[in-house]
Design a protein around this motif. Sequence first.
Motif: not given
Lengths: 251, 251, 251, 251, 251, 251, 251, 251
Positions: B178-180, B198-202, B233-239
Amino acid sequence: MQKTHILELLKQVSAGKVDPEQALLQLKQEPFTDIGYAKVDTHRELRQGAAEVIYGAGKTAQQICGICAALQEKGQKHILITRLDDEKARQIQKTLAADYDPVSHLAIIGGNNNEERPQGIIAVICAGTSDIAVAEEAARSAEFFGNQVLRIYDAGVAGLHRLLAHLDEIMSARVIIAVAGMEGALASVVAGLVDCPVVAVPTSIGYGANLGGISALLSMINSCAGGIGVVNIDNGFGAACLASRINHIGK
Amino acid sequence: MQKTHILELLKQVSAGKVDPEQALLQLKQEPFTDIGYAKVDTHRELRQGAAEVIYGAGKTAQQICGICAALQEKGQKHILITRLDDEKARQIQKTLAADYDPVSHLAIIGGNNNEERPQGIIAVICAGTSDIAVAEEAARSAEFFGNQVLRIYDAGVAGLHRLLAHLDEIMSARVIIAVAGMEGALASVVAGLVDCPVVAVPTSIGYGANLGGISALLSMINSCAGGIGVVNIDNGFGAACLASRINHIGK
Amino acid sequence: MQKTHILELLKQVSAGKVDPEQALLQLKQEPFTDIGYAKVDTHRELRQGAAEVIYGAGKTAQQICGICAALQEKGQKHILITRLDDEKARQIQKTLAADYDPVSHLAIIGGNNNEERPQGIIAVICAGTSDIAVAEEAARSAEFFGNQVLRIYDAGVAGLHRLLAHLDEIMSARVIIAVAGMEGALASVVAGLVDCPVVAVPTSIGYGANLGGISALLSMINSCAGGIGVVNIDNGFGAACLASRINHIGK
Amino acid sequence: MQKTHILELLKQVSAGKVDPEQALLQLKQEPFTDIGYAKVDTHRELRQGAAEVIYGAGKTAQQICGICAALQEKGQKHILITRLDDEKARQIQKTLAADYDPVSHLAIIGGNNNEERPQGIIAVICAGTSDIAVAEEAARSAEFFGNQVLRIYDAGVAGLHRLLAHLDEIMSARVIIAVAGMEGALASVVAGLVDCPVVAVPTSIGYGANLGGISALLSMINSCAGGIGVVNIDNGFGAACLASRINHIGK
Amino acid sequence: MQKTHILELLKQVSAGKVDPEQALLQLKQEPFTDIGYAKVDTHRELRQGAAEVIYGAGKTAQQICGICAALQEKGQKHILITRLDDEKARQIQKTLAADYDPVSHLAIIGGNNNEERPQGIIAVICAGTSDIAVAEEAARSAEFFGNQVLRIYDAGVAGLHRLLAHLDEIMSARVIIAVAGMEGALASVVAGLVDCPVVAVPTSIGYGANLGGISALLSMINSCAGGIGVVNIDNGFGAACLASRINHIGK
Amino acid sequence: MQKTHILELLKQVSAGKVDPEQALLQLKQEPFTDIGYAKVDTHRELRQGAAEVIYGAGKTAQQICGICAALQEKGQKHILITRLDDEKARQIQKTLAADYDPVSHLAIIGGNNNEERPQGIIAVICAGTSDIAVAEEAARSAEFFGNQVLRIYDAGVAGLHRLLAHLDEIMSARVIIAVAGMEGALASVVAGLVDCPVVAVPTSIGYGANLGGISALLSMINSCAGGIGVVNIDNGFGAACLASRINHIGK
Amino acid sequence: MQKTHILELLKQVSAGKVDPEQALLQLKQEPFTDIGYAKVDTHRELRQGAAEVIYGAGKTAQQICGICAALQEKGQKHILITRLDDEKARQIQKTLAADYDPVSHLAIIGGNNNEERPQGIIAVICAGTSDIAVAEEAARSAEFFGNQVLRIYDAGVAGLHRLLAHLDEIMSARVIIAVAGMEGALASVVAGLVDCPVVAVPTSIGYGANLGGISALLSMINSCAGGIGVVNIDNGFGAACLASRINHIGK
Amino acid sequence: MQKTHILELLKQVSAGKVDPEQALLQLKQEPFTDIGYAKVDTHRELRQGAAEVIYGAGKTAQQICGICAALQEKGQKHILITRLDDEKARQIQKTLAADYDPVSHLAIIGGNNNEERPQGIIAVICAGTSDIAVAEEAARSAEFFGNQVLRIYDAGVAGLHRLLAHLDEIMSARVIIAVAGMEGALASVVAGLVDCPVVAVPTSIGYGANLGGISALLSMINSCAGGIGVVNIDNGFGAACLASRINHIGK
C-alpha cells in the motif's frame, strides 16, 4: 472594541452626554471585571456568541470559584469549566452547585444553554473506546452551547463496516466532529463520505511513535480529503466551539 | 558466514584437503569481489534469496558500470539498478544493454528473474496519481524478483468506493503493498479489510506539514489495524524486497 | 463489507427471501455488537484471519469485561487482552478466568488458538535483557495466534558472536521478529544474514537521545538491508500480527 | 591565553623588559593576524597540535586566498582547505599551488605534514560506495595531519562478511573512523569487535526518514557498544581531527 | 569471532584434535554463558579491553545478581553495575558485597581494576553543580577501568575565569571529559584551549527548550572546535569507556 | 490606536469640530495607505520609534517600488529594504536611488537616519567569516536607525584569545549583538563577560546536525549566562531593531 | 579576566610589588570561592552588574546552604535562589532567614537590592491566569535587582480589549516582559503597539501540540513585529535579568 | 456507497430488474471513470457537494488533460486545477480553454460554479503581502465553489490598527479565512474579535525557525481563542473547501 459600541459612545460624546476622559475610561474598563489574577470577560457572549468558559488546568480551586463568582455577579447563568481534575471538582462543589463529569473532566453550573437551539445536529464520532474521554468533552461542551449531539463511538477504520453502518446518521449531521488517536485516519475517511464540515480532533491515545498525538494531528492536517478543520490534540472543547459556531449559522 | 559453508570448510580442513591459513583466507575473500570503491556481493542470492541490487543514487555512472561488470563476470544474469536519474541512465546505456523506466527510475539488465515464480500475487495499491512513481518502483522491482503483480492506482480513501470496487481483487492477493503520501490512511483501511500481510510505503507526496513523508510514515507506523509492516519513505524497492520474501515462502 | 457476503445477500434479495430494507439493515447491524462504549467486532476472525484482540490501555477493567462478555456470547473461544497493568489484571481475574503474564502485560482467556498451526517457526530475537518485555509480548501473541515460537534473547550487536552462535536456528525460521532499543542495529544485521521476512520492533529501551524509541525506529526504517517491515515502538503485539499473517500463508 | 606564555610575559614585565601597557597589547594582538573578514589564528598549531585549517564553505575564493597569504606570511607550510567546491578550487588554483581532490572537496597547499608521524594506524571504514566522499575527507585530512591511513570501503552490515573479512586489519588499528549513512549500524558493530577508540561519522547518504543524516547520528549516539565518540553528519574532517589527536598521544 | 581464536581452532581441527562438528559447536557456545534472560559475555575483556559491565536500568535486582554470579563463576574479579537506583542497590547488597554510590548510581563489586594503570590522566570537567551526577558516573567508571582521574566541577562558561583558573591542570590531561547541560558550550571552549582529545557528554540538566539534553547534544555535535567526540545524553559511563580506551593506548 | 490620539479625537468630537461618523472613519483609515497588495504603515515611526521597513523577500520589485512611493508620498525620508536579492535590487535601482549592499542584501534609500544619534555604541560580534552576511545585516540596519556600530568579526570560541583581545572594546558597548552559527556558544561566553544586554542571533551557517540554525538557536535560548535575548535565525535586522530600541533609551 | 584588573596586576608586577608566579596564582584563584561541588562566583556583581544567583533545581538543600554561606562570607548582602520547591525551601529556612514565595518558587535572603534603583518601569504582562507563576518569577526577580515593576495579568489576545485597556500604562514602561503560553501571540501584539524593547517569555502552559512550550517559543522567535528578544521557556528569571540590564542603562 | 443508492439498487434486484452479479458489478464500477493513472471521481459533486478538483502538483500536463477530458465527458462543467506551475499551465492551455492565474497557481475551466450562490460572505484576511499567493488560492477557490469573497490583505498584528480598521467588514462575514506565516498570530486575534467560524491557514512565509510554516501551524493549533479550524501549510484550497461547506449550510 465593537464598532457599534464605539460609534454610540462617540455619539454620546458628541452630544455632550459623556465627556472625552470618561469615554476613554469607559472604552478601557467596561467589558471585563478585573479580579487581580484574572480579567473576567463578561462581554464575550455578545462579542463571540458564547459565554466565557473557564480553562480549569493551571488554576487553583479558589481562583476558579473567584472567577465563577465574578461571572455570576455580572449575570452569567450558564458556566462551563474544562479540564478539571476530580480533586479540584470536589473542592469547587463545596462552594458551587457544579455538575461534574469525571469522564470528560467538565463541570457545568446552571445547566446547558438551551435558549437558542439550532436545528442542525452535531455528530461526534470517535475511533476507539480509549478516545471517549475526548469525545465526551466535545459532546458535552457542544450540548452546553445548546446543540443537539449524536454520539457514534468506537468506529475506527480498522473495522470500516462499524463506521459505514452509521452512514445515514452521519450524512444527516450538519457538522461532524471526528475524534481519533493513533494514525487518525478516521477524519479522512469520514470527510470523504459526507458534504458537511468536519472538525477533526487528534487524541493522544496510542504509544511510541504517536508522539503524544502529533502523529494523529499530522494525519488530519495532511488529509487528502477536503472540508476538514483541525484543532489541538485532545481539544474536544475547542472542536465543540468551532462546531457550535458553524451550527449556529443562520440558526 | 553461512553455517553449512563453514561446516563444509571445517570438514575439508579436518580431512587435510585445506590447510588452516587457506581456510581462513577463504572465509575472508571468497563471497565478494573487491573493486576498490565497492565490495560486490556475489553470494547474496544464495544467502538472501535475491541477487544483489545496485543502489544508483550517489554512485557515478562509471562506478555502476564497474559493479555490473563484476556481477556479470561472476555469472549474475539479472541485474537491477534503482534510483537512477535520466542522465546517468543514458550514460550507462552506452555500455550496457539496460532497460530503463523513467517513471520508476529503475534500470534492468538481463530481464526479470522469472526462474522461480511463486503462485501468489502481490497487489500494489496507491492512493493518488502522484504516488505512481513509487508504486511503479515497487511493482517493477517485485516483477524483477519473479512475482506476479496486480496494480490498483489512484484508490485513496477520500473516495472510498474507488478502493472498495477492487475489494475482490485485493482479497485475492497474497501480499499487498500500500503506497500513499499525505496522511497515508490507505494502509490502515486496506489492512482492516484483508487477512494477508500489508507492506506500507509512505511517500513524500504532499506539502507543508507532510514533512517530506514523515507524516505518512507516522500514520502507517501508528496504524490501528494489525498486520502492517512499514518501510522507508518512497522506498518502493524495499517494499518489493519484503513482499517478495513473503511471497516466496513455500513457493 | 465482504464481497461474498454481499453477493449472497443480494442473491437472497433477488430470490425474494430477504426484502431490501432488511438487507440494508443486515448490512449495517450484523458484523459487530454495539455495547455503547465499544462496537465489538465479532467477524474479524473471518475477515482478517485473527479474532478481535482487546487493547487494554485506556479502557477500564469494567469495559474490558464487558467486551469479553460480548465476544464470548458470540462464540469467540480464545481472547487476548494486551497492555494490561497488574492492577487491572487483578480486577479482571475476579470475573474472568484470565491467564495473566506480568512481563508481557498480556492476559489470555481460553488458551492459545492452536486449531490451525502452521508448519513454520517464528523466531523472536531481542537485543538486550531490558527488551524482553516487548519480545515476550511478541512471542506470546504469536503463540496465541497458533504459531510455534523460538526465543533468542540478549543477542545484541555489541557482542556479535552471541547472535552468530544461533545462526543455524535463525536461518531455519520462516519469519523473524527482531526486537531492539537504543540504536536498533540488530534488525539490519539479522536481515543481512537471512532470506526470510524480518519484522522489526523498535523498543523504548535506552535514554537520552533514544527519544523514547524514535532512534531505534529510524534505524530500522532506514536499514541498508532489504526485507524488513517495521512496526511501532514497543509494539510486540503488532509484530506478532504481521508475522502470524506471513506464517499462515499457504499454512 | 597559554599559561606558559602568560607567565613568560609576566616575567618580562617583572624584569622591566616589557612595560604593562605593552604587555596588555601583546596579550591581545599577537596570536592572530586580523585581516578584517578573518582573524587568522597563527598559533593554533602550538596550542592545539594542528595548524589552522580553512573551512571553505561560505567563504569567497578571494577570502580564502587572503587567509592563505596571511598563514604563509607567518610561516605555516602546510595548509588544508575543506568543503571547497570545484569552481572555487579552480579560482584558488589561479593564485595558489593547491592540490585539489574533487571527491573529498579538500585542497592542500604544501603537502601533508609528515614531520611527526605517529606509529599507529587510523583505519577508515565506510558502509557504502556512496559514503566514500565523506570517508575520503576523513582519510585525506588524517594524512594531512601526518597519520598513516588504512581504507576499508563498502563494508556495511547488510553483508557482514565483507566487514569480517578485514577483521585482522581492523583489529590492528590504533583508532578507527567508522563512516555510515542510512541506519549507521556500522559503528556499533565495529565497536563491538575491537578494543580501540572508534570515531563515528554519520553521513547524509540515504533518503526519506534518514532526515539528512539525523537517523545515522542518533544510531551512533545511542550505540549499545562502548568506546564510540560521534562527530557531526558528513564531518569527515572533524573525525580526522579527533582520530589524529588520539593517534598522536605518546606519539 | 576473534581471528586468532578461529585460526587456532582451525589448526586443531586440521591436526585432528577437534572434529568439525565440535569446532562449530565451540565457535557458537564458548564465549558467553547463556542464563536465559541474558547471554553473559565472559570474553569481552579479551576482545574489548574492558570487562563486561551491567546496565542496571530495566533489569530486576534478581536478574542483576544472576548475571554477577555468572561473571564471578567465570573468574571476573571486578564488576561494574550502572544506572542502579537506591532501592535495587539495597536489594543487591543483601546478596553481594557491592559498593554503591548514590550520586553516580554506580555499584562496584571487587573494587577498581587497577592492574594496568596507564600513566595519563583523564580530566573530568563539568559545567554546573547539577551536572555532578553525570560527571561522577564518568569519573568513577574511568577509575573502575584503572585510570587516574582529575575532577574540575562547576566550571561553566558563564564565568569563564573559573575554567581558565584550571588551565594548566587541564592542559596536562591526556584526555578530557567535558560534561555540560543547557547550551553545552563548555565542550567547544575546552576543545579550543587544549591539544588532547575531548569526550563531550551532554546532560539533561536544564528546562524548556533544552529538550531533555538534545540542545546540549546538538551544540557539542556542531562544535566549531576540532577534536571532540560526543556520547549520548547523561552517558557518563560511555564517556569513561571511550576516554579509557584512549588513555590505554600504548599504556 | 494611540491613546493620546484617541483622546484628542474624542475632544474634537466633544467640541463639535469632528462629527462621530467622521471620527470613526478617521480612526479606521488614517494611519496607513492602502495600495491593494499592502497597507503601508505611515505612522510606525511615531508609534514604534522606527520608520516602517520593507521586508523584500516574497515581494516583487514592482510591489517594493509601489510601497516606497507610498512611503515617500507621506514624507518618509529614509527607507530600508531587507532581504533583497541582486536581481531585484537591480530592477529597483532603475526607478529609485537605492544604495544596495550585496553582502547584507540591504538597500537604503535616503541614507541613514542620523537625526537622533544616541551616545551608546552597539558592538556587533560574529563567530566566523561565514557569519559576516548576517552580522552586516545587523550592523547596517543599526546604522540605518542612527546608531554607532563597532564590528568585531571572526571571534568564535574555538580561539578564545581572538575574542578576549577585544575585551575592552566589548565592555565599552551599551548593547552587544552576538552572531554565531554552528553551536552558537559565542553568545554564552560574551554574556558571561559583560554587564550590558546581549542580543543573540543564531545563523544557519554549518551543516548536518546544525538543522539550518536550530542548533545555534537552541544553544542561545538555553544559555547558562543571563542577560541574553534571542532573535530568529539569520535575523540580523531583528537584532538591530531590538538593539536600537535599547540604545535609544534615555537617548 | 577584567581588563582593568589585569592591567593593575601587571603594573604591580612591573613595580616589583607582586612577583610573576603570585600574579598568575592570583589571576587564577581570586574571583571565586571553591567549595568542591561549586565554584561560588563572588565577583559577578562587579563584572556583570548583578550578584550571583543560585539556580535551585538539581541542587540539594545542603548544597544551597553551603553556597549561601560562601556568598555571605564574601559580603554579598542580597541573595536570590530560583526554582526552589516547597520542601527544599522549608529545609533551607531552618538555617537561613529566607523569604520564600510558593507561586514563583523564589527565595530571597537579605531583601531586594534597592541601592541603585533606575527610574524606568518594567511592565510584566501575562496572557492567562495559568501563566502567573512564570510572570511572578520575572516580576520578583526584577524587583530583587532593584527595578520598579508593573503587573498586568490575564491580558491575552483572545480578548484584545483586556490588553488595550492598559495601553497607556504599557506605553509608559521602559521595558516590557511579555509572558505567554499556548500560541504566544501576546508578544507580537505588544511589540506592535510600543516603541520600547520587549522581552518575550514563552511558557509551558497549554497541552497537546504546545510541545511543552516550544510552540510559544517558535511564535515569539518568528514574530512579525520588531524589537523582541526571546528567552527560554518558563524562564521568568532570565527575562528579568535581561530587562534589568536594559533598565539600568544610563540608570 | 451512498445509502440511498444501495437501497435503490437492492430494490431493483428484489424486483428482478437487476441480477445480483450485475448489481455487484455496478456497485463497483459506476461512480468513477478509470483511466489507468487515475480513477476520476464523477460523483463527488453529489456526494460531497463540490465537484472533483484536480491536484496539479506531481501530475504531468498530459495526465491533467486526460482527467479533464474524462470529467467533461461525464458532464462536469466547471473544473478547477490547483498547484499548477506556469509551464504546465501553458501546455494545458494548448488543449483546453483554461483560465490560469499565476499568483494563485489555479486554472479554471468553464468558469466559477455560480449556480447555487449562498448569501453569506467569506472574508479572506492575510497578514502580509508575501502571503497573498496563498490567500488568492483560498479566495479564488471559494469563488469557484460559488461563494462571495471579501479580500483584506496585509493586515498582520504588528500593526493592529490595519486589522481593526476593517472590523465592521470582518464582523459581517459568515466565515473567515485567516492566512498568515511567521508566527501566525493573526488567527488568534481575529477569532477573539468575531463570533463566526475561522479557518486558519498557516503559510510557509518566513525563514529560519519558521520551519517552513510549522511555526505558524503550531500557533494556530494552540490558539487561546476558540472557534478556529486549521488546515495544512499553504493550503488555501483546503481552507476554501471547508469555508464553502460551512457557507453552504442552509444556503
